[in-house]
Design a protein around this motif. Sequence first.
Motif, PDB file in Angstrom:
ATOM      1  N   ASP A   1      52.699  68.446  26.519  1.00  9.73           N
ATOM      2  CA  ASP A   1      54.366  68.854  26.741  1.00  9.73           C
ATOM      3  C   ASP A   1      54.792  69.220  25.624  1.00  9.73           C
ATOM      4  N   ARG A   2      54.402  69.217  24.075  1.00  8.03           N
ATOM      5  CA  ARG A   2      54.948  69.504  23.298  1.00  8.03           C
ATOM      6  C   ARG A   2      55.018  70.981  23.283  1.00  8.03           C
ATOM      7  N   LEU A   3      53.711  71.900  23.544  1.00 11.34           N
ATOM      8  CA  LEU A   3      54.043  73.115  23.659  1.00 11.34           C
ATOM      9  C   LEU A   3      54.419  73.589  24.358  1.00 11.34           C
ATOM     10  N   ASP A   4      54.974  73.416  25.580  1.00 14.11           N
ATOM     11  CA  ASP A   4      56.026  73.390  26.456  1.00 14.11           C
ATOM     12  C   ASP A   4      56.925  73.141  25.530  1.00 14.11           C
ATOM     13  N   GLN A   5      57.290  72.675  24.841  1.00 11.36           N
ATOM     14  CA  GLN A   5      58.338  72.103  25.068  1.00 11.36           C
ATOM     15  C   GLN A   5      59.092  73.517  23.991  1.00 11.36           C
ATOM     16  N   ALA A   6      57.997  73.790  23.211  1.00  9.79           N
ATOM     17  CA  ALA A   6      58.444  74.911  22.105  1.00  9.79           C
ATOM     18  C   ALA A   6      58.455  75.989  23.022  1.00  9.79           C
ATOM     19  N   ARG A   7      58.046  76.421  24.006  1.00 12.10           N
ATOM     20  CA  ARG A   7      58.367  77.528  24.733  1.00 12.10           C
ATOM     21  C   ARG A   7      59.833  78.264  25.142  1.00 12.10           C
ATOM     22  N   ASN A   8      60.786  76.321  24.907  1.00  5.28           N
ATOM     23  CA  ASN A   8      62.337  76.983  25.355  1.00  5.28           C
ATOM     24  C   ASN A   8      62.718  76.289  24.124  1.00  5.28           C
ATOM     25  N   SER A   9      62.323  76.513  22.869  1.00  4.66           N
ATOM     26  CA  SER A   9      63.295  76.220  21.664  1.00  4.66           C
ATOM     27  C   SER A   9      63.595  77.061  21.315  1.00  4.66           C
ATOM     28  N   ASP A  10      63.763  77.582  20.287  1.00  3.04           N
ATOM     29  CA  ASP A  10      64.531  77.820  19.511  1.00  3.04           C
ATOM     30  C   ASP A  10      64.573  77.345  18.341  1.00  3.04           C
ATOM     31  N   LYS A  11      63.964  75.996  18.440  1.00  5.43           N
ATOM     32  CA  LYS A  11      63.950  75.726  16.819  1.00  5.43           C
ATOM     33  C   LYS A  11      62.713  75.193  16.854  1.00  5.43           C
ATOM     34  N   THR A  12      62.163  75.037  15.197  1.00  5.26           N
ATOM     35  CA  THR A  12      60.678  73.920  15.371  1.00  5.26           C
ATOM     36  C   THR A  12      60.397  73.226  16.414  1.00  5.26           C
ATOM     37  N   VAL A  13      59.509  73.353  16.978  1.00  2.00           N
ATOM     38  CA  VAL A  13      58.742  72.155  17.554  1.00  2.00           C
ATOM     39  C   VAL A  13      57.351  71.312  16.551  1.00  2.00           C
ATOM     40  N   TYR A  14      57.496  70.083  16.166  1.00  2.00           N
ATOM     41  CA  TYR A  14      55.761  69.786  16.310  1.00  2.00           C
ATOM     42  C   TYR A  14      55.269  69.611  17.600  1.00  2.00           C
ATOM     43  N   ILE A  15      53.974  70.708  17.044  1.00  2.00           N
ATOM     44  CA  ILE A  15      52.620  70.083  17.999  1.00  2.00           C
ATOM     45  C   ILE A  15      51.672  69.244  17.803  1.00  2.00           C
ATOM     46  N   ARG A  16      51.401  69.367  16.251  1.00  2.00           N
ATOM     47  CA  ARG A  16      50.707  67.901  15.777  1.00  2.00           C
ATOM     48  C   ARG A  16      51.581  67.561  14.885  1.00  2.00           C
TER      49      ARG A  16
END
Length: 655
Positions: free
Chosen positions: A271-286
């Motif tokens: 879910d976090r990885l999917d969020q990152a694919r649509n975010s210009d800001k850094t998203v933590y996967i782990r």
Amino acid sequence: MCTCLLLTTAAASLAQTSYDPRLTFAPVTLPDPVNAYRSSNGAPGPSYWQNEASYELHASLDTQAKQLTTTETITYTNNSPDTLPSLWIQLEQNIYRKDSRGQILFGSFMRRRRNNPTPSATPENINTDGYILDSVEIESGKQATKADYIVPKYIIDDTRMQIRLAQPLKPHGDKLKIHIQYHYQIPGVWGGRTSWGMSKQGEIYDMAQWYPRMCVYDDLRGWDTLPYIGSEFYLEYGNFDYYVTVPSNMIVAGSGELMNPKDVLTKTEIDRLDQARNSDKTVYIRTTADVTDPASRPKQGGTLTWHFHMDHTRDVAWSASPVFVWDAARINLPDGKKSLAMSVYPPESVGPEAWDKSTEYVKDTVEHFSKQWYPYPWPAAINVAGFSTGMEYPGIVFDGIPDHGDFLFWVTAHEIGHDWFPMIVGSNERRHAFMDEGFNTFIDIDESATYAGGKFGPKRDSEYSAGGEPPDTILKVLDNPDAPTLMATADSYGFALGHPVSYFKGAYGMVLLREQILGPDRFDWAFRKYIHDWAYKHPSPSDFFREMQSEGGEDLGWFWQGWYLNNWKYDVAVDKIEGPAVTLSNRGQLVLPTTVEVTFADGTKTRTKLPVETWLSKGTYTWTLENKTPIVSVVVDPDHQLPDDDRSNNVKKVQ
């Protein structure tokens, strides 16, 4: 008699000065001729061909034995017009053997690259046995034959293997498969470009040059079989499917796209990885907290197999660790396309000016280069903090665990820049390092100048500093009678000259072309066309020279001659001022467009840019100004943009 006398007098006059225009403007014969494969305008010719190598790899990492075991299938396509009786394959892990050429010639390439010594890195154990080949088979049609008899058979010489075929591989699209089963001991931190090491909380494995790779067969040399003794690579393009089996507590980052996230990630991570694919800001996967939480892995104990796929690439690499923090953000590419910037790093690398910023740096670099030069083609761009620091592979780079601040930005931009040179434009790094390191240094200093309004610019270790003089390293190269030219084979000069020659002189040549010779508009048009024409192909220096000259609209033989084929010096001096007349002389053999500034007694100034044709037939030039106001001073290269060998003669003042 009169003609002969005139020629003799001219020759005597030229002999009185060190500058000889007959050398500088002599016709230039480039190393690689024009033919049906390589056109006169620098682009691939109408009959250009290139062989293809695709790979399927099933690898298993044994963290106890520090060993990698792999089953490999290479599908090799012969698109050349030649029948091939044998195949050559690179075995680069063999550089770690005690008897390798690299060990003998350099007192160990690995010692030179060792950066974070561990207790395992001692003079007694910085070697392995290289690749241990358990079996080699050739599959042609429906028949597979072991390559260990008289014909077909294989021989190993240093870091190369030749397979001699029972049935030669026919031209124009014939293909076969090579099946290799092998294992090898993974080098420790002393391995340099491939290694395992212990971070504060756990091991990190940086896996590169981890499979036997096809040598390039091209129209310039046939099989290019230069051994691996330190300089980098020359590889064919193809498609990759690779499977990496590791302990279940590990995170694996690899070139290309992860094909089975449901098998190796938790739902939260997906879910976090999917969020990152649509975010210009850094998203933590782990996160850092997840590193010590067993629930952050979908399985406890045993192993998991990570499946990656990458198309149209010359190589793949990967890294694995149980202690990776992992973050990501969307990359916005031209024409609305997307990619993914990612970083993996141990908890000790976390920090607001450290690896917390890595993905932002990756994203900005890829977006900038994609817009400026050529769109990034792959599904992800990954930065890894490990022990194989400062090294690049398609879609993934390895940098240092302690890197932070401006250095982390610079090294990230530089290593990611290698995705363009030589990963997209597939030049021969082992022969022509300036087409790899020089071109990349040229584009990465531009990224330093533009990121966050120039926060990390200018990049001071590059070829010049805006408004300042070229660094001493450039002039030392030009003054050093032992320094190689840019055209020298990469392994032919020592490590100490590697950066000054390949990186800095190579990049400075590009700056001179863009800023002083062609101008940004002509240069950018020509360089973009060069990149587009040679994407996923194998250009030589001659192709680059011809394309920049043809599309840039300038006969540049004098520059190729002076900057690339020789280490000629540039030195223009102000000799005398007599009324409105200023006499200048060219005291070096290199010529460049030269700005001259005159200051008058009333405080006004005027500038002119002398073209290279100023020195076409003689080494002196008198400039008579229309302004009759008394001259106070004359300065050559007032902005210090040129590599002038002696600045003491650049200024003359009227007493």
